[in-house]
Design a protein around this motif. Structure first.
Motif, PDB file in Angstrom:
ATOM      1  N   GLY A 262      12.993  82.418  33.030  1.00 52.39           N
ATOM      2  CA  GLY A 262      14.289  82.455  33.847  1.00 52.39           C
ATOM      3  C   GLY A 262      15.292  81.961  33.432  1.00 52.39           C
ATOM      4  N   ASN A 263      15.390  81.159  32.107  1.00 54.68           N
ATOM      5  CA  ASN A 263      16.534  80.413  31.694  1.00 54.68           C
ATOM      6  C   ASN A 263      17.744  81.254  31.092  1.00 54.68           C
ATOM      7  OD1 ASN A 263      13.744  78.432  30.711  1.00 54.68           O
ATOM      8  ND2 ASN A 263      15.302  77.409  31.875  1.00 54.68           N
ATOM      9  N   LYS A 264      18.864  80.800  31.148  1.00 57.25           N
ATOM     10  CA  LYS A 264      19.978  81.539  30.629  1.00 57.25           C
ATOM     11  C   LYS A 264      19.936  81.291  29.232  1.00 57.25           C
ATOM     12  CE  LYS A 264      25.012  81.880  30.681  1.00 57.25           C
ATOM     13  NZ  LYS A 264      25.695  83.378  31.079  1.00 57.25           N
ATOM     14  N   VAL A 265      19.668  82.539  28.287  1.00 52.85           N
ATOM     15  CA  VAL A 265      19.591  82.178  26.890  1.00 52.85           C
ATOM     16  C   VAL A 265      20.875  83.078  26.171  1.00 52.85           C
ATOM     17  CG1 VAL A 265      18.185  82.727  24.764  1.00 52.85           C
ATOM     18  CG2 VAL A 265      17.092  82.343  27.010  1.00 52.85           C
ATOM     19  N   HIS A 266      21.359  82.324  25.189  1.00 50.14           N
ATOM     20  CA  HIS A 266      22.341  83.066  24.368  1.00 50.14           C
ATOM     21  C   HIS A 266      22.174  82.653  22.679  1.00 50.14           C
ATOM     22  CE1 HIS A 266      25.331  79.817  24.948  1.00 50.14           C
ATOM     23  NE2 HIS A 266      25.887  80.124  23.936  1.00 50.14           N
ATOM     24  N   ILE A 267      22.684  83.448  22.031  1.00 49.26           N
ATOM     25  CA  ILE A 267      22.824  83.303  20.554  1.00 49.26           C
ATOM     26  C   ILE A 267      24.356  83.309  20.058  1.00 49.26           C
ATOM     27  CG2 ILE A 267      22.258  84.151  18.309  1.00 49.26           C
ATOM     28  CD1 ILE A 267      19.720  83.721  19.647  1.00 49.26           C
ATOM     29  N   SER A 268      24.575  82.157  19.516  1.00 52.61           N
ATOM     30  CA  SER A 268      25.990  81.981  19.079  1.00 52.61           C
ATOM     31  C   SER A 268      25.757  82.022  17.433  1.00 52.61           C
ATOM     32  CB  SER A 268      26.424  80.563  19.393  1.00 52.61           C
ATOM     33  OG  SER A 268      27.637  80.407  18.860  1.00 52.61           O
ATOM     34  N   ILE A 269      26.712  83.153  17.152  1.00 55.85           N
ATOM     35  CA  ILE A 269      26.819  82.910  15.362  1.00 55.85           C
ATOM     36  C   ILE A 269      28.057  82.589  14.785  1.00 55.85           C
ATOM     37  CG2 ILE A 269      26.537  84.855  13.351  1.00 55.85           C
ATOM     38  CD1 ILE A 269      25.347  86.894  15.595  1.00 55.85           C
TER      39      ILE A 269
END
Length: 419
Positions: A262-269
Motif C-alpha cells: 500500500g505504499n506510494k512507489v515511483h521510479i525516477s530516471i
C-alpha cells in the motif's frame, strides 16, 4: 517404466531436478525423474531470451549480496557446488561457455537449448531415468514419512526419498504452475507469500509511443513514500505499459513488495547521470548562444533520443519553434529537473506470464540448510525456485537451482546408503 519402486523420486526435470537426479545417481541411488511436460527443462530452454545466463563468476561475498531473503542459508549448498563446478559439468557435456560483461556466463553457442540438453545428458549418463508426460498429483505420506507419489493415471511409484524441484509460478506455459507449493502445503509446510519478481513495472503515466525505446547508461532510482531506497545504473526500456529492462528488473521486487503493502512507489530516471545540474545548465546556456534559429526542438534533440522530444515539449509546455536563447531560467531549470528526474508512478506490475522468477516459497525455517531436507517430513527434500530464495538478474537464480539441487540429491543418496 520398468519398475515402480526406486530409491529416490525427483519431481520436476528443470535445472534443480536434473542436477539433483544426476548427483544422487552418481552416488549409486536408483533415481527416477518425473516431468509433466513433453520434454525436460522447458523453462530453461527459453531463459535469458533463449541465451541462458548460466551463472555468474563474481566472488562468493559479492555473489550472495544479490540473493534474498537469507543468502547465508546457501552457504552449504554453494560450498558443495558453485559457479566453477557447474561450468565444468557443462564442459564435460560439450557445452562451452563464455563470460561476458558483469561476470555473466553464457553458452558459447548463445543457445539455452544446448544447456538444457547438456544437463539432461549429464543426468542420464549418471544413471537417472527421466520420464516426460508424468504429472504427479499427490505425495504419499504416512506417519510424517514419504512413501512415494501418485500419478495422474492413478498409478503409484514407491520410494523412501523424494525431492520437490517443480520450479515456481512464472512462465506457467512451461509447466511452472506452482505444484510444489501445493505438495508442500499439503504436508504441513508454510508457504511464504508468492510474488512475481524480475518483471516489468506498470506506470502512470505510461508512454505507448515510446514502446521499445531502450535507454542506455541511465540511472533508475526507486522511491517508496518519497524516500529513495535503491538505485541501479544501466539500461531501461520503455514499454506500452510502463518500463522494463535490466535496471527495472533489479528494482522490481522491492517495488512490488512496497506497492502490495500500500505504499506510494515511483521510479525516477536520471537521463544524464554523468552531468550535474550546474553542468547541464551551463551546457544549455552555451547551446543557446548558437543563434535565434537554434530552436528548443533542436536543443532537445541534442540532449535526448528523438522519441523523447515530444514528451518533454508537452510536459514542459514549450513550443518546439521557440528559440533556445529565449528560454527563461525557470524553463531551463524545469528542463534540467526533468532530465535528472524523469518520474513515473507505479500503478501495478506484470503477472506470472512475464515474471522471470517467483519470490517467496517454502519457508527456510522448515528446511535444513545443510541437506535441503524438510524439517517436518522424513525423506522429503527441496531444490530450486520452490524454496523461498530469489536472486537478481545475472545468473544468480540458476546457480541457486544448481547448488540446492546438487546438495539435495547428494543428501538423499547419502541418507539412503545409511539405511
Amino acid at each position: 517404466m520398468q519398475q515402480k519402486s526406486y530409491d529416490l523420486i525427483v519431481i520436476g526435470a528443470g535445472p534443480a531436478g536434473l542436477i539433483a537426479a544426476g548427483r544422487a545417481a552418481m552416488l549409486g541411488a536408483k533415481v527416477i525423474v518425473l516431468e509433466k511436460m513433453e520434454k525436460p527443462a522447458r523453462k530453461l530452454r527459453i531463459t535469458g531470451k533463449g541465451r541462458c545466463n548460466i551463472t555468474n563468476m563474481r566472488p562468493f561475498n559479492e555473489f550472495i549480496q544479490e540473493i534474498t531473503p537469507n543468502p547465508r542459508f546457501l552457504n552449504k549448498a554453494f560450498g558443495a557446488l558453485f559457479n566453477k563446478q557447474i561450468i565444468e559439468i557443462l564442459h564435460e557435456m560439450g557445452v562451452e561457455t563464455v563470460t561476458e560483461r558483469g561476470q555473466r556466463v553464457f553458452p558459447a553457442s548463445g543457445k539455452a537449448w544446448d544447456v538444457a540438453d547438456g544437463l539432461v545428458k549429464w543426468a542420464k549418463n549418471n544413471g537417472a531415468e527421466i520420464y516426460n508426460h508424468c504429472p504427479v498429483t499427490n505425495i504419499i505420506e504416512e506417519n510424517k514419512t514419504v512413501k512415494g507419489v501418485k500419478l495422474e493415471d492413478n498409478s503409484e511409484i514407491i520410494a523412501p526419498y523424494i525431492i520437490i524441484a517443480t520450479g515456481g509460478k512464472s512462465y506457467p506455459a512451461t509447466g511452472s504452475t506452482g505444484d510444489g507449493y501445493r505438495f508442500a502445503k499439503q504436508l504441513g509446510h508454510t508457504i511464504v507469500e508468492l510474488r512475481p519478481s524480475l518483471t516489468g513495472i506498470e506506470t502512470h503515466p505510461s508512454f505507448p509511443q515510446l514502446n521499445k525505446l531502450n535507454l542506455r547508461n541511465v540511472n533508475a532510482s526507486l522511491y517508496i513514500d518519497g524516500r529513495k531506497v535503491d538505485e541501479e545504473f544501466g539500461e531501461v526500456e520503455f514499454t506500452d505499459y510502463g518500463v522494463d529492462g535490466p535496471c527495472i528488473l533489479r528494482l522490481s521486487l522491492k517495488a512490488i513488495d512496497a506497492f502490495r503493502a500500500g505504499n506510494k512507489v515511483h521510479i525516477s530516471i536520471d537521463l544524464k547521470p554523468a552531468l550535474s545540474n550546474d553542468k547541464l545548465f551551463n551546457r544549455i546556456e552555451r547551446d543557446a548562444t548558437k543563434g535565434k534559429s537554434y530552436t528548443v526542438n533542436m536543443l532537445l534533440r541534442d540532449l535526448l533520443p528523438s522519441q523523447l522530444v515530444s514528451v518533454f515539449l508537452r510536459h514542459l509546455k514549450l513550443s518546439s519553434l521557440k528559440s533556445a536563447a529565449e528560454l527563461t531560467n525557470d524553463e531551463r531549470n524545469s528542463l534540467i529537473n526533468m532530465l535528472k528526474g524523469f518520474n513515473l508512478n507505479m500503478r501495478g506490475h506484470r503477472d506470472w506470464n512475464e515474471a522471470i522468477i517467483t519470490a517467496g516459497g517454502i519457508s527456510l525455517n522448515e528446511i535444513d540448510s545443510k541437506t535441503m531436507a524438510s524439517k517436518l517430513i522424513d525423506g522429503l527434500y527441496f531444490a530450486g525456485e520452490v524454496i523461498d530464495l530469489s536472486g537478481n538478474t545475472g545468473g544468480y537464480n540458476l546457480q541457486i537451482a544448481f547448488s540446492t539441487g546438487w546438495l539435495a540429491g547428494q543428501s538423499a543418496a547419502e541418507k539412503f546408503k545409511e539405511r
